[in-house]
Design a protein around this motif. Structure first.
Motif, PDB file in Angstrom:
ATOM      1  N   LEU A 249      40.706  45.263  50.437  1.00 43.10           N
ATOM      2  CA  LEU A 249      41.393  44.818  49.988  1.00 43.10           C
ATOM      3  C   LEU A 249      42.467  45.777  48.660  1.00 43.10           C
ATOM      4  O   LEU A 249      43.585  45.224  48.880  1.00 43.10           O
ATOM      5  N   GLY A 250      41.829  46.790  48.566  1.00 42.97           N
ATOM      6  CA  GLY A 250      42.223  47.447  47.359  1.00 42.97           C
ATOM      7  C   GLY A 250      43.573  48.099  47.785  1.00 42.97           C
ATOM      8  O   GLY A 250      43.577  48.976  47.145  1.00 42.97           O
ATOM      9  N   ASP A 251      43.392  47.882  49.484  1.00 40.37           N
ATOM     10  CA  ASP A 251      44.379  49.123  49.917  1.00 40.37           C
ATOM     11  C   ASP A 251      46.098  48.522  50.325  1.00 40.37           C
ATOM     12  O   ASP A 251      47.044  48.883  50.535  1.00 40.37           O
ATOM     13  N   LEU A 252      45.973  47.062  49.575  1.00 40.79           N
ATOM     14  CA  LEU A 252      46.935  46.121  50.133  1.00 40.79           C
ATOM     15  C   LEU A 252      47.369  46.138  48.646  1.00 40.79           C
ATOM     16  O   LEU A 252      47.153  46.010  47.600  1.00 40.79           O
ATOM     17  N   PRO A 253      49.119  45.799  48.983  1.00 39.08           N
ATOM     18  CA  PRO A 253      49.827  45.552  47.180  1.00 39.08           C
ATOM     19  C   PRO A 253      49.201  44.677  46.429  1.00 39.08           C
ATOM     20  O   PRO A 253      49.525  44.856  45.915  1.00 39.08           O
ATOM     21  N   TYR A 254      49.032  43.752  46.785  1.00 34.74           N
ATOM     22  CA  TYR A 254      48.898  42.607  46.588  1.00 34.74           C
ATOM     23  C   TYR A 254      47.873  42.438  44.856  1.00 34.74           C
ATOM     24  O   TYR A 254      47.869  42.537  44.343  1.00 34.74           O
ATOM     25  N   PHE A 255      47.014  43.089  45.722  1.00 34.43           N
ATOM     26  CA  PHE A 255      45.711  44.020  44.652  1.00 34.43           C
ATOM     27  C   PHE A 255      45.788  45.241  44.305  1.00 34.43           C
ATOM     28  O   PHE A 255      45.093  45.307  43.401  1.00 34.43           O
TER      29      PHE A 255
END
Length: 349
Positions: A249-255
């Motif tokens: 999840l930390g790879d996603l821009p939202y996070f």
């Protein structure tokens, strides 16, 4: 979420090996052949290579957001049209508490037992895409088969927005629905990023001292980050190299800027929080790179005393029921409908 392009791992599947998919669904990697599951349906076996071929055209997760949204909207619009031919519904757009939603109702009318029930859908799409068309894909068969109203939320996504914007939007819609429905008569469910968001939204409701919904469903994504065996084996079983590390999840821009130790991001980190979760349905497949995280989430919920159901479909991939023609997809829809019918209160205020 999306399957990560990655480097290979280990001496057998060296980096230069590019797995190939045969017409019968077998995966060939180097001198190793992985046959498609004999326990899956003939329809799934026939569809599997076609699904992988279509998915191979997807932009990488790092592509410009407009390109990715256009690709997945085209794919999901086609799926939604196919679904509507099989599962008749009527839909309309509605803004609820300032949040745009799609309201999906069965064409034959809402069943009397569901007159005081409602489902909230949270679409998938890596917290980047999936608004509207992706929400319809997840809502149409459930509304039609269950004869129940489904409200799909177009929550804020990255890269324009960051955590906890989506959770805030879900809470806003939920608060508004509480004016009309008992909390025990509301269900929330989602697939992939939507499954993750379902858990995050419930954690936020608990943190804000709101009553929890009557039941929830977290499908192909759940309460902990992606890791475990399936995060490495899943890509291989779908014709991709084994990754050096799974997509997190930390790879996603939202996070961006979110803490990996925050239980409002990963509710599975807090047994105390999980103990207040409602009955939870978890769905995955043996070829889903998120399978291990879904299974781990079920274990943590069960340890916290939460009533759970875990359904794992043999030979099925991430978000397999987004394509409606397979028997496994119909079985998943029926499972979802039965679960919410059992757990949601049918009486009104």
């Amino acid at each position: 979420m999306a399957m990560a392009a990655s480097l290979a791992l280990g001496p057998v599947f060296a980096q230069e090996v590019s797995p190939a998919v045969a017409g019968d669904g077998s995966i060939h990697a180097g001198n190793v052949t992985l046959p498609y599951s004999s326990a899956a349906s003939p329809e799934a076996r026939a569809f599997f290579p076609k699904m992988l071929a279509a998915g191979s055209k997807a932009p990488p997760i790092t592509a410009p957001i407009e390109q990715s949204r256009a690709f997945y909207d085209h794919m999901n619009t086609d799926r939604a049209h196919r679904m509507m031919a099989m599962y008749p519904v009527k839909t309309h757009r509605e803004t609820i508490a300032g949040v745009v939603t799609d309201v999906v109702e069965p064409a034959q009318g809402i069943a009397p037992r569901n007159a005081h029930r409602v489902l909230i859908n949270l679409h998938g799409g890596a917290f980047l895409w999936g608004a509207h068309s992706g929400g319809l894909v997840e809502s149409v068969p459930i509304a039609s088969l269950g004869r129940i109203k489904v409200i799909s939320v177009d929550y804020r996504q990255g890269p324009e927005h960051v955590f906890p914007a989506a959770s805030e939007d879900v809470e806003a819609v939920y608060r508004e629905l509480l004016k009309q429905y008992e909390p025990a008569s509301i269900g929330i469910y989602g697939c992939s990023a939507g499954g993750v968001l379902t858990g995050e939204a419930v954690a936020r409701l608990i943190d804000d001292k709101l009553p929890v919904p009557g039941a929830i469903g977290t499908f192909c994504g759940s309460l902990v980050d992606m890791d475990g065996d399936s995060a490495y084996v899943g890509p291989l079983l779908n014709g991709a190299p084994v990754p050096d590390h799974p997509l997190r999840l930390g790879d996603l821009p939202y996070f961006k800027g979110a803490s990996a130790t925050d239980p409002l991001v990963f509710p599975g980190l807090s047994p105390t929080l999980l103990a207040r979760f409602p009955p939870t349905l978890l769905i995955t497949g043996t070829r889903d790179m998120a399978m291990s995280s879904v299974i781990r989430s079920q274990t943590l919920l069960s340890q916290a005393g939460v009533a759970t159901e875990l359904h794992v479909w043999e030979g099925m991939w991430h978000s397999f029921f987004s394509d409606p023609e397979m028997p496994e997809s119909r079985a998943a829809y029926d499972t979802i409908v039965r679960f919410f019918d059992r757990h949601l209160t049918a009486t009104g205020r």
